[in-house]
Design a protein around this motif. Structure first.
Motif, PDB file in Angstrom:
ATOM      1  N   GLY A  41       7.201   6.265  -7.697  1.00  0.00           N
ATOM      2  CA  GLY A  41       8.644   6.335  -7.831  1.00  0.00           C
ATOM      3  C   GLY A  41       9.154   5.632  -9.075  1.00  0.00           C
ATOM      4  N   CYS A  42       8.621   4.459  -9.340  1.00  0.00           N
ATOM      5  CA  CYS A  42       9.089   3.698 -10.500  1.00  0.00           C
ATOM      6  C   CYS A  42       8.812   4.416 -11.811  1.00  0.00           C
ATOM      7  CB  CYS A  42       8.473   2.302 -10.506  1.00  0.00           C
ATOM      8  SG  CYS A  42       9.205   1.208  -9.266  1.00  0.00           S
ATOM      9  N   VAL A  43       7.676   5.077 -11.939  1.00  0.00           N
ATOM     10  CA  VAL A  43       7.372   5.762 -13.203  1.00  0.00           C
ATOM     11  C   VAL A  43       8.054   7.120 -13.297  1.00  0.00           C
ATOM     12  CG1 VAL A  43       5.192   4.528 -13.538  1.00  0.00           C
ATOM     13  CG2 VAL A  43       5.177   6.797 -12.471  1.00  0.00           C
ATOM     14  N   THR A  44       8.698   7.558 -12.207  1.00  0.00           N
ATOM     15  CA  THR A  44       9.409   8.840 -12.237  1.00  0.00           C
ATOM     16  C   THR A  44      10.910   8.657 -12.032  1.00  0.00           C
ATOM     17  OG1 THR A  44       8.993   9.239  -9.869  1.00  0.00           O
ATOM     18  CG2 THR A  44       7.381  10.140 -11.441  1.00  0.00           C
ATOM     19  N   GLY A  45      11.394   7.422 -12.233  1.00  0.00           N
ATOM     20  CA  GLY A  45      12.829   7.175 -12.196  1.00  0.00           C
ATOM     21  C   GLY A  45      13.402   6.816 -10.840  1.00  0.00           C
TER      22      GLY A  45
ATOM     23  N   GLY B  95      15.665 -14.577  -6.334  1.00  0.00           N
ATOM     24  CA  GLY B  95      15.008 -13.314  -6.624  1.00  0.00           C
ATOM     25  C   GLY B  95      14.972 -12.441  -5.388  1.00  0.00           C
ATOM     26  N   MET B  96      14.348 -11.292  -5.525  1.00  0.00           N
ATOM     27  CA  MET B  96      14.238 -10.332  -4.438  1.00  0.00           C
ATOM     28  C   MET B  96      12.779  -9.900  -4.316  1.00  0.00           C
ATOM     29  SD  MET B  96      17.470  -9.990  -3.578  1.00  0.00           S
ATOM     30  CE  MET B  96      17.750  -8.483  -2.708  1.00  0.00           C
ATOM     31  N   ARG B  97      12.415  -9.492  -3.094  1.00  0.00           N
ATOM     32  CA  ARG B  97      11.086  -8.937  -2.868  1.00  0.00           C
ATOM     33  C   ARG B  97      11.240  -7.593  -2.172  1.00  0.00           C
ATOM     34  NH1 ARG B  97       9.331  -8.760   2.323  1.00  0.00           N
ATOM     35  NH2 ARG B  97      10.292 -10.159   3.835  1.00  0.00           N
ATOM     36  N   LEU B  98      10.173  -6.796  -2.221  1.00  0.00           N
ATOM     37  CA  LEU B  98      10.177  -5.528  -1.489  1.00  0.00           C
ATOM     38  C   LEU B  98      10.272  -5.823   0.002  1.00  0.00           C
ATOM     39  CD1 LEU B  98       7.348  -3.477  -3.248  1.00  0.00           C
ATOM     40  CD2 LEU B  98       9.820  -3.105  -3.424  1.00  0.00           C
ATOM     41  N   ALA B  99      11.170  -5.149   0.676  1.00  0.00           N
ATOM     42  CA  ALA B  99      11.366  -5.381   2.110  1.00  0.00           C
ATOM     43  C   ALA B  99      10.123  -5.029   2.912  1.00  0.00           C
ATOM     44  CB  ALA B  99      12.567  -4.589   2.613  1.00  0.00           C
ATOM     45  N   HIS B 100       9.362  -4.051   2.439  1.00  0.00           N
ATOM     46  CA  HIS B 100       8.209  -3.582   3.203  1.00  0.00           C
ATOM     47  C   HIS B 100       6.875  -3.952   2.563  1.00  0.00           C
ATOM     48  CE1 HIS B 100      10.990  -1.549   5.790  1.00  0.00           C
ATOM     49  NE2 HIS B 100      11.534  -0.944   4.748  1.00  0.00           N
ATOM     50  N   SER B 101       6.855  -5.028   1.792  1.00  0.00           N
ATOM     51  CA  SER B 101       5.584  -5.455   1.201  1.00  0.00           C
ATOM     52  C   SER B 101       4.700  -6.060   2.290  1.00  0.00           C
ATOM     53  CB  SER B 101       5.826  -6.473   0.078  1.00  0.00           C
ATOM     54  OG  SER B 101       6.431  -7.635   0.583  1.00  0.00           O
ATOM     55  N   LEU B 102       3.401  -5.977   2.069  1.00  0.00           N
ATOM     56  CA  LEU B 102       2.466  -6.615   3.000  1.00  0.00           C
ATOM     57  C   LEU B 102       2.467  -8.127   2.807  1.00  0.00           C
ATOM     58  CD1 LEU B 102      -0.541  -4.148   2.755  1.00  0.00           C
ATOM     59  CD2 LEU B 102       1.199  -4.296   4.556  1.00  0.00           C
ATOM     60  N   SER B 103       2.684  -8.537   1.566  1.00  0.00           N
ATOM     61  CA  SER B 103       2.802  -9.955   1.239  1.00  0.00           C
ATOM     62  C   SER B 103       3.548 -10.070  -0.077  1.00  0.00           C
ATOM     63  CB  SER B 103       1.422 -10.619   1.140  1.00  0.00           C
ATOM     64  OG  SER B 103       0.705 -10.081   0.051  1.00  0.00           O
ATOM     65  N   HIS B 104       3.997 -11.277  -0.354  1.00  0.00           N
ATOM     66  CA  HIS B 104       4.630 -11.517  -1.647  1.00  0.00           C
ATOM     67  C   HIS B 104       4.340 -12.944  -2.094  1.00  0.00           C
ATOM     68  CE1 HIS B 104       7.882 -13.681   0.455  1.00  0.00           C
ATOM     69  NE2 HIS B 104       8.208 -14.160  -0.744  1.00  0.00           N
TER      70      HIS B 104
ATOM     71  N   LEU C  41      -7.350   0.774   1.935  1.00  0.00           N
ATOM     72  CA  LEU C  41      -6.819   1.816   1.062  1.00  0.00           C
ATOM     73  C   LEU C  41      -7.560   3.117   1.336  1.00  0.00           C
ATOM     74  CD1 LEU C  41      -6.681  -0.073  -2.343  1.00  0.00           C
ATOM     75  CD2 LEU C  41      -4.739   0.617  -0.945  1.00  0.00           C
ATOM     76  N   ASN C  42      -6.879   4.224   1.101  1.00  0.00           N
ATOM     77  CA  ASN C  42      -7.607   5.487   1.115  1.00  0.00           C
ATOM     78  C   ASN C  42      -7.677   6.019  -0.310  1.00  0.00           C
ATOM     79  OD1 ASN C  42      -5.370   7.239   0.549  1.00  0.00           O
ATOM     80  ND2 ASN C  42      -4.808   7.218   2.706  1.00  0.00           N
ATOM     81  N   ARG C  43      -8.494   7.002  -0.514  1.00  0.00           N
ATOM     82  CA  ARG C  43      -8.700   7.530  -1.868  1.00  0.00           C
ATOM     83  C   ARG C  43      -7.422   8.116  -2.445  1.00  0.00           C
ATOM     84  NH1 ARG C  43     -12.982  11.656  -1.213  1.00  0.00           N
ATOM     85  NH2 ARG C  43     -12.591  12.025  -3.418  1.00  0.00           N
ATOM     86  N   ALA C  44      -6.569   8.691  -1.607  1.00  0.00           N
ATOM     87  CA  ALA C  44      -5.326   9.272  -2.108  1.00  0.00           C
ATOM     88  C   ALA C  44      -4.412   8.189  -2.680  1.00  0.00           C
ATOM     89  CB  ALA C  44      -4.620  10.046  -1.005  1.00  0.00           C
ATOM     90  N   GLN C  45      -4.399   7.021  -2.066  1.00  0.00           N
ATOM     91  CA  GLN C  45      -3.578   5.936  -2.602  1.00  0.00           C
ATOM     92  C   GLN C  45      -4.068   5.542  -3.992  1.00  0.00           C
ATOM     93  OE1 GLN C  45      -4.234   3.472   0.852  1.00  0.00           O
ATOM     94  NE2 GLN C  45      -2.069   3.558   1.403  1.00  0.00           N
TER      95      GLN C  45
ATOM     96  N   THR D 178       0.836  -1.205   0.000  1.00  0.00           N
ATOM     97  CA  THR D 178       0.000   0.000   0.000  1.00  0.00           C
ATOM     98  C   THR D 178       0.870   1.254   0.000  1.00  0.00           C
ATOM     99  OG1 THR D 178      -0.164  -0.106   2.412  1.00  0.00           O
ATOM    100  CG2 THR D 178      -1.989  -1.078   1.136  1.00  0.00           C
ATOM    101  N   ASP D 179       2.192   1.081  -0.083  1.00  0.00           N
ATOM    102  CA  ASP D 179       3.096   2.228  -0.168  1.00  0.00           C
ATOM    103  C   ASP D 179       3.128   2.675  -1.626  1.00  0.00           C
ATOM    104  OD1 ASP D 179       5.059   4.150  -0.150  1.00  0.00           O
ATOM    105  OD2 ASP D 179       6.536   2.917   0.913  1.00  0.00           O
TER     106      ASP D 179
END
Length: 192
Positions: free
Chosen positions: A66-70, A84-93, A126-130, A59-60
């Motif tokens: 960030g990915c679409v802005t470099g 492989g690697m996963r996001l350290a702060h993912s809720l799940s993978h 989720l909130n609307r801003a996300q 939900t970050d």
């Protein structure tokens, strides 16, 4: 009925173990995950080379923006069962293995089978801003395809959700997207 698309972050590595992080809409077909990366793409090249990927639920929304802005340097940790690697702060993978490759001129279809999964945090909603940031990230990824008026109208509408419900992370992500739109327009004005 068209299959639903779920916005996730896909992490892959190349044959030398160099990671790549990319937001990607995925579809589910029974127990399998369907990826449709555009050609050419690092995600596609990595999956074809290693036969693996990791689907990250987060939900970050800074990762998406960030990915679409470099900004692709996100904290990663090793996957459990695949190289492989996963996001350290993912809720799940979910760790994935390539089952089938259906080539296409524009968007090949990669049918992936789960080989391991884990939950790392609780989903609080989720909130609307996300949601606005994710939609904004999709717009930024298509700046070269869409008319400026459409971008402006949709960004203005999404700004309402940002103003009403964004936290610090969402405001930061939104600022990256606004900067990307401005930079794209500045480059377009100086290009003959």
């Amino acid at each position: 009925m068209k299959p639903m698309i779920f916005e996730t972050v896909i992490t892959t590595v190349d044959l030398h173990g160099r990671p790549h992080v990319a937001p990607m809409g995925v579809r589910y077909a029974d127990e399998q995950v369907v990826l449709m990366p555009f050609k050419p793409s690092t995600t596609l090249a990595n999956v074809l080379a290693t036969r693996h990927a990791v689907l990250n639920a987060t939900t970050d929304v800074r990762v998406f923006a960030g990915c679409v802005t470099g900004r692709r340097d996100w904290p990663l940790v090793p996957a459990q069962r695949i190289a492989g690697m996963r996001l350290a702060h993912s809720l799940s993978h979910v760790e994935l293995e390539l089952l089938r490759f259906d080539d296409d001129e524009t968007r090949p279809v990669l049918t992936m089978a789960p080989v391991a999964s884990a939950r790392h945090g609780d989903f609080r909603g989720l909130n609307r801003a996300q949601a606005a940031v994710i939609e904004g990230a999709v717009l930024v990824s298509r700046l070269h395809l869409l008319p400026a008026e459409k971008i402006d109208a949709e960004m203005a509408y999404l700004q309402i959700a940002i103003d009403k419900t964004a936290g610090e992370a969402e405001r930061e992500a939104w600022s990256w997207l606004r900067e990307a739109v401005a930079a794209f327009r500045a480059r377009a004005q100086v290009t003959p």
